[in-house]
Design a protein around this motif. Sequence first.
Motif, PDB file in Angstrom:
ATOM      1  N   ASP A   7       0.831  -1.215   0.000  1.00 54.33           N
ATOM      2  CA  ASP A   7       0.000   0.000   0.000  1.00 54.33           C
ATOM      3  C   ASP A   7       0.860   1.257   0.000  1.00 54.33           C
ATOM      4  N   THR A   8       1.922   1.220   0.785  1.00 54.76           N
ATOM      5  CA  THR A   8       2.813   2.388   0.870  1.00 54.76           C
ATOM      6  C   THR A   8       3.447   2.679  -0.487  1.00 54.76           C
ATOM      7  N   MET A   9       3.903   1.632  -1.140  1.00 54.81           N
ATOM      8  CA  MET A   9       4.533   1.836  -2.455  1.00 54.81           C
ATOM      9  C   MET A   9       3.490   2.238  -3.498  1.00 54.81           C
ATOM     10  N   ASP A  10       2.314   1.638  -3.433  1.00 50.67           N
ATOM     11  CA  ASP A  10       1.249   2.017  -4.373  1.00 50.67           C
ATOM     12  C   ASP A  10       0.910   3.498  -4.221  1.00 50.67           C
ATOM     13  N   GLN A  11       0.808   3.924  -2.966  1.00 50.81           N
ATOM     14  CA  GLN A  11       0.448   5.321  -2.713  1.00 50.81           C
ATOM     15  C   GLN A  11       1.512   6.275  -3.264  1.00 50.81           C
ATOM     16  N   ALA A  12       2.779   5.916  -3.034  1.00 53.37           N
ATOM     17  CA  ALA A  12       3.866   6.770  -3.531  1.00 53.37           C
ATOM     18  C   ALA A  12       3.872   6.802  -5.055  1.00 53.37           C
ATOM     19  N   ALA A  13       3.722   5.634  -5.665  1.00 52.59           N
ATOM     20  CA  ALA A  13       3.790   5.566  -7.125  1.00 52.59           C
ATOM     21  C   ALA A  13       2.602   6.273  -7.766  1.00 52.59           C
ATOM     22  N   SER A  15       1.125   8.813  -6.852  1.00 50.83           N
ATOM     23  CA  SER A  15       1.182  10.269  -6.731  1.00 50.83           C
ATOM     24  C   SER A  15       1.946  10.927  -7.877  1.00 50.83           C
TER      25      SER A  15
END
Lengths: 361, 181
Positions: A7-13, A15
């Motif tokens: 989830d953290t990586m999905d959120q960063a990507a 953006s």
Amino acid sequence: MTELLKDTMDQAADSLLAPDLDVQAMVREGDRRVGRRRTAVVGAGVAAAVVAAIAVPSLLPQDQQRATEPVGFAAVFEAHQPSWATGSEVHVGGRSFDAGHQVFAYVQTTEGVVFSDPSGQVWASNGTQTVGVGRTDAEHPRLEADGSRVAWTTYGDGRPTEFTVYDQATGEVDGLAAQTGDAEVLALDGTDVYARDGREIVRWSLATGTRTSLGRPTGIEIEDVKAGVIAHQLPHADDGATSPYFGRELGETLAPDFYQTLALSPDGTTALGESEADVPALADTATGAVTPITVPGYGFFVGFGWVDDDTYVGLGVNEPYQTTPLDLLECEVGGTCTVTAEAIGSAASGVVLPFGQSMDD
Amino acid sequence: MPRRDPAAFAEFVAARSPALHRAAYLMVGERQLAQDLLQESLTKTYVAWPRLRDHGKAEAYTRKVITTTAITWYRRRSWNAERPTESLPDTVAGGHDDAVTQREWLWTALQELPPRQRAAIVLRFYEDLTEAQTAEAMDCAVGTVKSQVSAGLAKLRDRLGDRFGEHADDLLPPTLMVVTP
């Protein structure tokens, strides 16, 4: 909670805005890198032993010309001294001669040079005499040399495509008709010609006159063949990329840390090439092990041919690569390099090196 | 002879660059650097274009170049000492404070990992590659992927432990569970 990382990586990507890429710059830079590399890809080894031809030769055309340099060049060509060409001038061993026709693509043999001009005519010159020996593709010639012999593909003019071999030591020309129109000489190893005939890879033996099929491996690329060792690329089954292999059979020894072979040593034990694009390296063809090449003092170096089994030649250049004069160097395997010809000219000034293809290809 | 086809290459860039850009960003953690990395990696892909027989699969090649180039750049530039750490964009939909805080900490911790560990984790958990595919992209052995993922997760767990104490173990997948074939 195991989804937290994803989830953290999905959120960063997510953006990110769309990247601002310059495709034209990629193409320009890519072409420049290819050009720099090809500037150095001297074709086929100039040092392998000459084997006596037993094929029935045809007579050469008699349109011989006198080159302007009266002094013989036999010793320097036999010693495999590095050469380069500008216009119709061929430079070797500290001297030069006029070959009589513009050198568009050429290879160096133990006897002299064989080159194609911009019209596709193939010529042979030993420094004192230039002889017309055939025709090939004008825009995309591919000449392959080994010892005193040179092979190329003769196309068209209403006739079948033919694999042609010229022996500069004897003047003999031999040919083998391809079975398809889509055919191309890929390598020359002593008296064996390796070629693609349609989808088939074939070996034509001048010694026995036989044509042997090596199969139809999809996507294979033959890079060089010396002393029976075939340097080639085989495509992956899954992603279409290729990996380099060596061996007397296809797919024998994988070299996972190698990128591509530019020239095999005359004994076939060492591949001169790159571990990745523009990174020079040697590979042991028996094990696939890779050894990096480091040449201090140059922003770009690439090895492109062999003098003997332990000595290779290459060029060094610094930025700006297109306009800075090139140095030719001779290097010992596992040792150092020495400059053999300094500032021979730049890629932009029309220097042609003996890799058998157009400098623009 | 295979040729370079700029039009086909441009088509590939247009279609696949957004996804590749995201992967590049996760590996370097900085927008401009990610764009530079993608520009360089696609240039290398164009050089190799004639060898990529199936241009539809050129993405795998580019992903590999992004990974190996990012690691190389890191070694040359000592990013740890120089590069800024970007904060995680606050765009969590419906997330409560704890979740936002955990992601912020995790994002920061991810950026502090050594590049090979970070690359292995991005490829395994964001790109959902298998260990074999990750090894191919990183140009290394499968065993190396296992060890890099394991070490990376251990560091993330340690880092988060400073903030979340014993609950940190619950925030990340156990190493042995995530390196299943």
